[in-house]
Design an enzyme around this catalytic site. Structure first.
Site, PDB file in Angstrom:
ATOM      1  N   GLY A 211       1.748   3.467 -21.296  1.00  0.00           N
ATOM      2  CA  GLY A 211       0.810   3.188 -22.377  1.00  0.00           C
ATOM      3  C   GLY A 211       0.098   1.870 -22.224  1.00  0.00           C
TER       4      GLY A 211
ATOM      5  N   ARG B 265       0.877  -1.178   0.000  1.00  0.00           N
ATOM      6  CA  ARG B 265       0.000   0.000   0.000  1.00  0.00           C
ATOM      7  C   ARG B 265       0.913   1.227   0.000  1.00  0.00           C
ATOM      8  NH1 ARG B 265      -5.239   1.753   1.622  1.00  0.00           N
ATOM      9  NH2 ARG B 265      -5.454   3.697   0.455  1.00  0.00           N
ATOM     10  N   GLY B 266       0.851   1.989  -1.090  1.00  0.00           N
ATOM     11  CA  GLY B 266       1.787   3.080  -1.294  1.00  0.00           C
ATOM     12  C   GLY B 266       1.832   4.096  -0.186  1.00  0.00           C
TER      13      GLY B 266
ATOM     14  N   ASP C 161       1.330   3.855   2.862  1.00  0.00           N
ATOM     15  CA  ASP C 161       1.899   3.359   4.118  1.00  0.00           C
ATOM     16  C   ASP C 161       3.422   3.196   4.055  1.00  0.00           C
ATOM     17  OD1 ASP C 161      -0.580   3.287   5.210  1.00  0.00           O
ATOM     18  OD2 ASP C 161      -0.788   1.097   5.212  1.00  0.00           O
ATOM     19  N   THR C 162       3.924   2.601   2.974  1.00  0.00           N
ATOM     20  CA  THR C 162       5.322   2.138   3.010  1.00  0.00           C
ATOM     21  C   THR C 162       6.156   2.501   1.794  1.00  0.00           C
ATOM     22  OG1 THR C 162       4.748   0.019   1.984  1.00  0.00           O
ATOM     23  CG2 THR C 162       4.643   0.149   4.406  1.00  0.00           C
ATOM     24  N   ARG C 163       5.601   3.197   0.791  1.00  0.00           N
ATOM     25  CA  ARG C 163       6.335   3.456  -0.451  1.00  0.00           C
ATOM     26  C   ARG C 163       7.702   4.114  -0.169  1.00  0.00           C
ATOM     27  NH1 ARG C 163       2.837   6.038  -3.167  1.00  0.00           N
ATOM     28  NH2 ARG C 163       2.281   4.444  -4.713  1.00  0.00           N
TER      29      ARG C 163
ATOM     30  N   GLU D 267      -4.858  -7.430  -6.220  1.00  0.00           N
ATOM     31  CA  GLU D 267      -3.530  -8.044  -6.349  1.00  0.00           C
ATOM     32  C   GLU D 267      -3.429  -9.286  -5.479  1.00  0.00           C
ATOM     33  OE1 GLU D 267      -0.694  -4.134  -7.249  1.00  0.00           O
ATOM     34  OE2 GLU D 267      -0.488  -5.249  -5.377  1.00  0.00           O
TER      35      GLU D 267
END
Length: 1121
Positions: free
Chosen positions: A62, A29-30, A32-34, A96
């Site tokens: 694209g 989850r971006g 939270d932890t990216r 995912e």
């Protein structure tokens, strides 16, 4: 239930498609932890050389994000899911997760959950802050006014109800939380956790290569050789390939297998290197462990437990059959091991490669592997370099050590193990120590090398195999394998199978001259096994070979019954004399080899168990009367002083070999009637030998007689020609022998005759008439009989010879030999034209095209005259032929009004109602078989099947594969065309004849091929065509070159009328397009009928191909169609 995700193309071979394959898929989850944990984890994985897909950077611009994301998940070996507090608040993350768990279930993808800031139980039961976020997402979804919005997010769910989504997501969270993973609950252990994750992923990906060597000398070239074998036919076939790697211990089998494993292993869906199988297998509990290791290496999971070997076989087969794998089974020494780990090709998925290293070639026999790669020892330059790296830590020897280094390298015999061990042992030692070590090695092998090599000896099955190995190591290296077998079988050691096993175990070699060989280090290993049993008392050892030890025992007369074999070879200048008392206690002595030795005393003391007596420079004029000879198998007294072998005869029923070569005083041979089982008689270079006993005719089991250079021998006893078992007769150098008796042809087993430098001036008729002789060397002619005999016959046709009377001699022509007539002598054809039909084949080089026309007429007139005589002599008798079943005949029969058509091989007579005549079709093929010839034969046969009207169907040209020429009557003339990029491969002739129904033979007598451009004539009798080998058949075709004007003529029995002949020239290189075997465009139809009735029976004879094989091929192609 419909799929949760839209259809996306599957990845069939992602190991070979870099745009579709990733080693790790990172789900997180971006928000939270990216920028924190995930960023650090991503960097660490990349630094470890791991290919990671991270969805915010990994997608090409694209692309539709959903389909690309699905492909990335499917195309990854491992998914790492960072389950943070807000992970379950994202539909995208949960989608995912659903796809990842689907791959986990269906393809075995490895899933590693990382519980970042959450407890696994919170994820499993959706409690705490994690559960709150998950419920908020579900509430949001349930409040959506239009369910289609959710569907458009590519969930692909038909029902669209929030309850379904809740249950689906909840189930996936419960499953992922149940997997073993990593828990990161505070920032202080983040770096340590990342390190653990990277190590675990690296292990699961099998990223660690096997250690090969610090200095891998010679490895790369051998790896490339083996990879070529592994890639054999890989472009055309994706079959499973098993490769056996065979060689003696220490030769580098494991090293090369490791190098290949490292080099190509990652190109497969999985790989496993199962090491030291022989050693591990000895512990029963470890046998199942080997199977489990194989599973873990390929599938990276420990959940599968194998209960037994048999259970493991089933599990391995079921799990591996869908995987393309590389497996190395190292040091296999029993079939049980191989069957437990590699039952058959069917165990593995297409494209798999299995490498099996072993010291025992027998394990690789019976089609258990596709190929066997035999490991060779290092050459001198490789040996010096490898030794130098270990002895000097550089690629070449130090200056002062160059010469002695080569001595050590020579001692090592190119064995990598010895080079490494000895090099390391000598490192940093002085020159004096080097010399001391080398002297010691001549007596006592290096312990490390000894232990490694002795493994093969210890693995021998029983006492007899070990005895044979020790006998060869001490006495028989360099001797003829068959001779050694005879000697050892005299001691009931079953040497045929024993030596075969030693060869399979890489302990013994047999060269192209049938001589036994053994690596020097294996020889020393065997001798050390004997020495170490009694290092201080040589008389207590079972075999004595070392010069000083033997001298000590014989001088002190200290021999014991432990001694089974003894060898002492002294130079003539150092000859010694010992008392026979020295042998008195050697009651079990069976092998005795002496040279330059004299014995004085009572020969009764020599063992009665003696099987092999080899005594070079035997000093006595005859063998002692009181020497017991009843058990002797081989007597070898080369360079002896004997003038007569013995004064009193003894029955020697076990004697197989008698060798008195170079006995310059020998005048007469012994009485052979007392040695009825003699197989080899060798009397080479006995210049005083003037007579061979007529009793030689009693040797009913003799295989070899060698009388080379017996210059006083004037003749052979007539009884020698009664020897039906004799295979080799050597008389070269017997200058006074001037003839062979006509009875030579009675020697029905004689295959080799060597008689150069004799008084024989011309090869006698009896030699050419012999049906058994395969190799000859006589009167300047040397070679195989099929090549030499035609030249010998032509040599008889000198102007001084009466050619006509010569060829009227039955002893010459009855053998049906082939004959080559040079252009300078072609005019003599008319002088023996009446004998030409008796020749198997004839090749005439003419001086011109006019001469060819004249000679061809002479030959044809002679052939037709012979045919007419045969017809007249049989006119009053039935012409129904009894064709043997072994004749290569393929027949198609079609009876009027009967719709079925069958392929048969038959000698029976076929009758057609209301008809007296039938049409027979004969196919003659000369040249090599190839795909095109098989296709053409199919077309011809099919046309004969489908043409029920009695007409003859010819396939037309199919350029550039074949070209057709046909003509009415018994001959066809054509010009050989040039086909660009193609070579003429085969010439096929189809002949249509008409004959009475009761004639069951094919009628062919001869085929004549006239090349007007080259002015050559080739004549072949039917029997010659039937027995053509590849070389003879290809010779016909290779003589036809583009632009040559050629005529093919067939000669048939008078009962046959040749209607038409067609010639097909078939060219090589298969065409790219497919060929229809049955629907034939542009066929030439020949209406063939006689005065009585339409032709309705067609016969098809293929010369040179068994009918059953052709029928089987045809059935296979019918199934394909």
């Amino acid at each position: 239930m419909s799929s949760f995700f839209p259809d996306v193309p599957k990845l069939h071979n992602f190991f070979h498609d870099p745009t579709m394959f990733h080693e790790v898929f990172l789900s997180f989850r971006g928000q939270d932890t990216r920028s924190s944990f995930t960023s650090h984890l991503y960097a660490s994985l990349r630094n470890a050389g791991i290919d990671v897909f991270k969805d915010d950077h990994g997608l090409p611009r694209g692309d539709n994000i959903s389909s690309s994301l699905i492909q990335a998940i499917e195309g990854s070996q491992i998914s790492v899911i960072v389950l943070s507090v807000n992970y379950a608040g994202s539909q995208w993350c949960l989608k995912e997760l659903v796809k990842i768990m689907e791959c986990h279930r269906t393809t075995g993808q490895i899933v590693l959950p990382v519980f970042y800031g959450v407890d696994p139980s919170e994820v499993r039961h959706q409690t705490g802050e994690f559960g709150k976020v998950f419920r908020n997402l579900l509430d949001k979804i349930s409040n959506e006014e239009n369910e289609d919005n959710f569907v458009n997010l590519n969930l692909g769910i038909d029902c669209g109800y929030s309850l379904f989504k809740y249950q689906l997501f909840q189930n996936q969270l419960r499953q992922v939380a149940s997997l073993a993973g990593f828990v990161v609950l505070n920032y202080r252990n983040e770096s340590e956790a990342i390190k653990d994750i990277v190590e675990n992923v690296t292990r699961l990906l099998d990223k660690t290569d096997l250690f090969i060597a610090n200095n891998p000398v010679g490895v790369e070239s051998r790896v490339q050789d083996m990879i070529q074998v592994l890639e054999k036919d890989s472009q055309q076939s994706n079959d499973v390939l098993l490769l056996g790697v065979w060689g003696m211990g220490g030769v580098g089998k494991t090293t090369i297998a490791k190098a290949i494993y490292n080099k190509i292993g990652r190109n497969f869906d999985g790989r496993s290197f199962v090491a030291n199988i022989r050693e591990v297998w000895e512990e029963n509990a470890s046998q199942v462990n080997l199977q489990e290791k194989l599973l873990f290496d390929i599938f990276k999971e420990m959940t599968t437990k194998i209960q037994s070997i048999e259970n493991g076989k089933i599990i391995l087969k079921d799990k591996l059959c869908h995987r393309r794998v590389l497996i190395v089974l190292d040091d296999v020494n029993t079939l049980d091991q191989l069957n437990a780990l590699c039952g058959s090709h069917k165990w593995f998925g297409l494209g798999s490669r299995i490498i099996i290293t072993t010291r025992d070639r027998h394990i690789l026999r019976c089609n258990r592997v596709n190929e066997v790669y035999e490991m060779k020892n290092m050459d001198e330059s490789e040996s010096v370099e490898l030794f130098s790296w270990h002895a000097f830590k550089q690629a070449s020897p130090a200056k002062d050590f160059a010469e002695i280094s080569r001595n050590v390298v020579e001692y090592s015999g190119g064995l990598p193990l010895a080079l490494e061990v000895l090099g390391s042992y000598l490192f940093d030692r002085g020159l004096i120590e080097w010399h001391s070590v080398l002297e010691k090695l001549k007596i006592i092998p290096n312990d490390q090398v000894q232990k490694k090599l002795k493994i093969s000896y210890d693995g021998l099955n029983d006492y007899t195999e070990k005895e044979i190995f020790l006998d060869i190591a001490c006495f028989f290296i360099g001797m003829d394998r068959n001779d050694v077998i005879l000697v050892l079988n005299g001691s009931r050691l079953f040497a045929e199978i024993g030596i075969s096993i030693l060869v399979e175990r890489s302990l013994v070699t047999v060269d192209d001259k049938n001589k036994l060989g053994m690596h020097d280090l294996l020889r020393d290993m065997g001798r050390e096994i004997i020495r170490e049993k009694s290092p201080e008392e040589p008389e207590a050892r079972c075999r004595l070979w070392f010069h000083d030890d033997v001298l000590d025992v014989l001088s002190n007369q200290s021999g014991t019954k432990a001694i089974k074999g003894l060898s002492l070879k002294l130079q003539r200048a150092n000859a010694k004399c010992f008392s026979t008392n020295a042998f008195k206690k050697m009651t079990r002595l069976r092998l005795l080899q002496l040279a330059g030795v004299k014995l004085d005393g009572d020969f009764e003391y020599l063992s009665r168990d003696l099987r092999w007596l080899s005594w070079n420079e035997f000093p006595l004029t005859h063998m002692p009367t009181n020497l017991y000879r009843g058990e002797l198998v081989s007597i070898e007294l080369e360079n002896s002083n004997v003038n007569i072998l013995w004064k009193e005869v003894q029955m020697m029923g076990d004697l197989k070999i008698l060798n008195l070569s170079h006995s310059h005083c020998l005048t007469h041979t012994p009485d052979f009637s007392y040695m009825p089982n003699l197989e080899k008689l060798i009397l080479k270079d006995c210049p005083m030998l003037s007579e061979v006993s007529p009793s030689i005719g009693h040797l009913n089991k003799i295989l070899l007689i060698n009388l080379e250079d017996c210059i006083s021998l004037c003749s052979l006893p007539k009884s020698i020609y009664k020897l039906k078992s004799l295979k080799t007769l050597i008389l070269s150098g017997c200058r006074k022998i001037d003839k062979f008796e006509q009875d030579l042809e009675q020697m029905e087993s004689l295959t080799t005759l060597l008689a150069n430098n004799t008084a024989i001036t011309r090869v006698p008729f009896s030699v050419v008439r012999s049906k058994s002789i395969g190799y000859i060397s006589m009167c300047g002619y040397q070679g195989f009989s099929r090549d030499v005999f035609p030249s010998i016959i032509w040599s008889w046709m000198s102007p001084t010879n009466d050619v006509i009377s010569l060829f009227q001699t039955p002893t010459v022509m009855s053998s049906l030999v082939s004959l080559v007539v040079p252009s300078s002598s072609s005019h003599q054809l008319s002088s023996f034209s009446n004998q030409l039909p008796r020749l198997r084949s004839l090749w005439v080089d003419c001086s011109s095209e006019d001469q060819l026309s004249l000679d061809a007429k002479i030959i044809l007139d002679a052939l037709y005259a012979t045919v007419s005589k045969e017809f007249e002599s049989t006119a009053s008798t039935s012409r129904v032929s009894n064709i043997p079943t072994s004749t290569l005949i393929q027949t198609t029969s079609r009876v009027s009004d009967i719709p079925t058509s069958t392929l048969i091989q038959s000698s029976s007579q076929v009758q057609v109602l209301g008809s007296k005549h039938s049409l027979k079709s004969l196919l003659i093929q000369m040249g090599m078989d190839c795909q095109v010839t098989n296709i053409l034969k199919e077309k011809i046969l099919q046309n004969m099947d489908v043409n029920g009207s009695g007409g003859c169907l010819f396939p037309n040209d199919s350029y550039p594969d074949w070209l057709t020429f046909n003509s009415e009557g018994s001959s066809v003339t054509f010009k050989v065309p040039r086909v660009e990029g193609r070579n003429l491969k085969t010439m096929m002739c189809i002949v249509y004849t008409s004959t009475l129904d009761n004639i069951t033979e094919d009628g062919l007598k001869n085929v004549l091929v006239n090349n007007y451009t080259k002015a050559t004539i080739q004549l072949y009798k039917r029997e010659a065509l039937l027995s053509f080998n590849d070389e003879e058949s290809q010779r016909v075709v290779s003589s036809l070159e583009p632009g040559n004007k050629v005529e093919v003529v067939v000669v048939f029995d008078n009962n046959f009328i040749v209607k038409k002949i067609a010639v097909y020239l078939v060219y090589d290189k298969a065409i790219g397009r497919s060929m229809d075997l049955y629907h034939l465009p542009d066929l030439n139809v020949i209406a063939c009928s006689d005065d009585e009735n339409e032709c309705s029976i067609k016969r098809f004879l293929t010369l040179g191909q068994p009918a059953d094989d052709f029928n089987q091929n045809r059935k296979k192609k019918n199934r394909v169609e």
